[in-house]
Design a protein around this motif. Structure first.
Motif, PDB file in Angstrom:
ATOM      1  N   SER A 137      38.179  40.827  47.302  1.00 24.09           N
ATOM      2  CA  SER A 137      38.166  40.429  48.717  1.00 24.09           C
ATOM      3  C   SER A 137      37.931  38.927  48.865  1.00 24.09           C
ATOM      4  CB  SER A 137      37.077  41.202  49.475  1.00 24.09           C
ATOM      5  OG  SER A 137      37.145  42.580  49.217  1.00 24.09           O
ATOM      6  N   PRO A 138      38.715  38.090  48.194  1.00 26.36           N
ATOM      7  CA  PRO A 138      38.429  36.650  48.212  1.00 26.36           C
ATOM      8  C   PRO A 138      38.589  36.044  49.600  1.00 26.36           C
ATOM      9  CG  PRO A 138      40.596  37.055  47.265  1.00 26.36           C
ATOM     10  CD  PRO A 138      39.938  38.393  47.416  1.00 26.36           C
ATOM     11  N   ILE A 140      40.097  33.704  51.420  1.00 28.17           N
ATOM     12  CA  ILE A 140      41.227  32.789  51.511  1.00 28.17           C
ATOM     13  C   ILE A 140      41.486  32.438  52.972  1.00 28.17           C
ATOM     14  CG2 ILE A 140      43.725  32.575  51.118  1.00 28.17           C
ATOM     15  CD1 ILE A 140      43.281  34.323  48.610  1.00 28.17           C
ATOM     16  N   THR A 209      38.810  27.485  52.389  1.00 32.98           N
ATOM     17  CA  THR A 209      39.733  28.493  52.905  1.00 32.98           C
ATOM     18  C   THR A 209      41.003  27.837  53.438  1.00 32.98           C
ATOM     19  OG1 THR A 209      38.635  28.498  55.070  1.00 32.98           O
ATOM     20  CG2 THR A 209      37.902  30.121  53.478  1.00 32.98           C
ATOM     21  N   ILE A 233      43.772  40.194  41.768  1.00 29.50           N
ATOM     22  CA  ILE A 233      43.217  40.085  43.120  1.00 29.50           C
ATOM     23  C   ILE A 233      43.187  41.468  43.748  1.00 29.50           C
ATOM     24  CG2 ILE A 233      43.447  39.014  45.387  1.00 29.50           C
ATOM     25  CD1 ILE A 233      44.987  36.740  44.076  1.00 29.50           C
ATOM     26  N   HIS A 235      41.942  43.753  47.234  1.00 31.24           N
ATOM     27  CA  HIS A 235      41.537  43.601  48.637  1.00 31.24           C
ATOM     28  C   HIS A 235      41.756  44.905  49.388  1.00 31.24           C
ATOM     29  CE1 HIS A 235      40.670  39.871  51.194  1.00 31.24           C
ATOM     30  NE2 HIS A 235      40.300  40.925  51.904  1.00 31.24           N
ATOM     31  N   CYS A 242      37.373  39.099  55.518  1.00 36.43           N
ATOM     32  CA  CYS A 242      38.340  38.242  54.834  1.00 36.43           C
ATOM     33  C   CYS A 242      39.730  38.875  54.907  1.00 36.43           C
ATOM     34  CB  CYS A 242      37.936  38.024  53.376  1.00 36.43           C
ATOM     35  SG  CYS A 242      36.365  37.150  53.171  1.00 36.43           S
ATOM     36  N   HIS A 244      43.097  40.417  54.260  1.00 37.27           N
ATOM     37  CA  HIS A 244      43.877  41.111  53.232  1.00 37.27           C
ATOM     38  C   HIS A 244      45.249  40.468  53.090  1.00 37.27           C
ATOM     39  CE1 HIS A 244      47.033  44.133  52.337  1.00 37.27           C
ATOM     40  NE2 HIS A 244      46.174  44.631  51.459  1.00 37.27           N
ATOM     41  N   SER A 247      45.257  37.165  51.195  1.00 37.93           N
ATOM     42  CA  SER A 247      45.145  37.383  49.749  1.00 37.93           C
ATOM     43  C   SER A 247      46.490  37.772  49.152  1.00 37.93           C
ATOM     44  CB  SER A 247      44.117  38.484  49.446  1.00 37.93           C
ATOM     45  OG  SER A 247      42.803  38.018  49.589  1.00 37.93           O
ATOM     46  N   PHE A 261      48.237  41.880  42.351  1.00 42.67           N
ATOM     47  CA  PHE A 261      47.535  42.076  43.622  1.00 42.67           C
ATOM     48  C   PHE A 261      47.430  43.571  43.859  1.00 42.67           C
ATOM     49  CE2 PHE A 261      47.542  42.929  48.192  1.00 42.67           C
ATOM     50  CZ  PHE A 261      46.402  42.226  48.568  1.00 42.67           C
TER      51      PHE A 261
END
Length: 307
Positions: A137-138, A140, A209, A233, A235, A242, A244, A247, A261
């Motif tokens: 869940s980065p 970004i 971000t 990655i 998500h 964050c 989805h 990402s 991903f």
């Protein structure tokens, strides 16, 4: 499984709390984990012990301004600018490299955005020891439900120039974190999850971000061990903190030989803290990705490498 606690001293004299989860037998891999906003190493419940049970040692530290690394009120959320955040990652990684077993770097949420920035611009002499990067869940970009207004962001940038160390409470909505009510309650009542950040830290977060979402932050094809970038990655498609989709878009434009991903249908922000069996599935997915890339040394062929 055994755990070890300690303290890591950075070059500017700051002490950061550390904890390691060690597998019972010989470890097949080592994972350095970077936690998220209003979070700390001991808040990951089932996840780290589950990885240790799969012969993956997990090494964490509470970031500057967070968790047990905060020794007085004025230190809450005082993590410094992005350069300081990345320098702290380097400082901690120097304690584990060179590593006798494959080394991986993983981040969650805010920590995920930091790891992506590190893969893009961290010191090459450190990154050459990292076999793969994992992002949960980065951060970004914000999800629409949590995105601050442009006026608020602009006001923060202006105020940061005058009062960079002014602390602000930015409370995360606990119901956005997990579908498990017990986890939401745990995090809401955890005094170490203080939801406080300085204006300097918040602007640094917005800048990271912004760079990741816009494509200005670029990760090369040679960001890891053997001159190869390996990146995973994950998500949840119901993450209300964050984005989805951000990402997914980042993964699609990522120029890496080994990338994946993985979207988790119906899952919220803390994939490792979702109700069973989803949290176990996520932990297994992480462990499997790491272990599949831990079978033997990297063999270099010119400027590239293969497992």
């Amino acid at each position: 499984m055994a755990t070890e606690e300690g303290w890591h001293a950075t070059e500017d004299g700051r002490k950061l709390y550390t904890k390691t989860w060690k597998s019972e037998g010989p470890a097949k891999a080592r994972l350095v984990f970077i936690h998220g906003f209003s979070d700390h190493s001991n808040a990951y419940n089932h996840f780290f012990p589950a990885l240790a049970a799969r012969a993956i040692d997990v090494c964490c530290y509470d970031q500057r301004g967070w968790g047990r690394s905060v020794l007085k009120k004025s230190e809450k959320g005082h993590s410094g600018p992005t350069a300081r955040v990345l320098d702290d990652i380097t400082s901690f990684l120097t304690t584990v490299v060179p590593c006798p077993i494959p080394l991986f770097l993983m981040g969650h949420s805010m920590g995920g955005g930091e790891v992506l920035c590190y893969a893009a611009s961290g010191p090459p002499e450190i990154r050459k020891h990292i076999r793969g990067y994992l992002l949960e869940s980065p951060f970004i970009d914000f999800s629409p439900e949590s995105k601050p207004g442009s006026v608020i962001v602009l006001a923060g940038r202006l105020a940061k120039k005058i009062l960079p160390h002014h602390q602000m409470v930015n409370k995360l909505n606990p119901s956005f974190l997990s579908r498990d009510p017990a986890v939401c309650k745990q995090l809401e009542e955890d005094e170490l999850c203080h939801d406080t950040a300085t204006l300097e830290a918040l602007v640094g977060l917005f800048d990271r971000t912004g760079g990741l979402a816009s494509g200005k932050v670029k990760i090369g094809e040679d960001a890891g061990e053997g001159g190869v970038t390996r990146i995973w990655i994950a998500h949840g498609d119901k993450d209300a903190i964050c984005s989805h989709d951000a990402s997914k878009a980042f993964a699609e434009r990522l120029g890496a030989q080994d990338k994946e991903f993985k979207s988790y249908a119906g899952s919220f922000h803390r994939l490792h803290d979702e109700p069973s069996p989803d949290k176990e599935t996520f932990a297994d997915d992480v462990a499997n990705w790491i272990l599949e890339r831990s079978t033997g040394p990297v063999q270099v062929d010119g400027s590239k490498s293969k497992l």
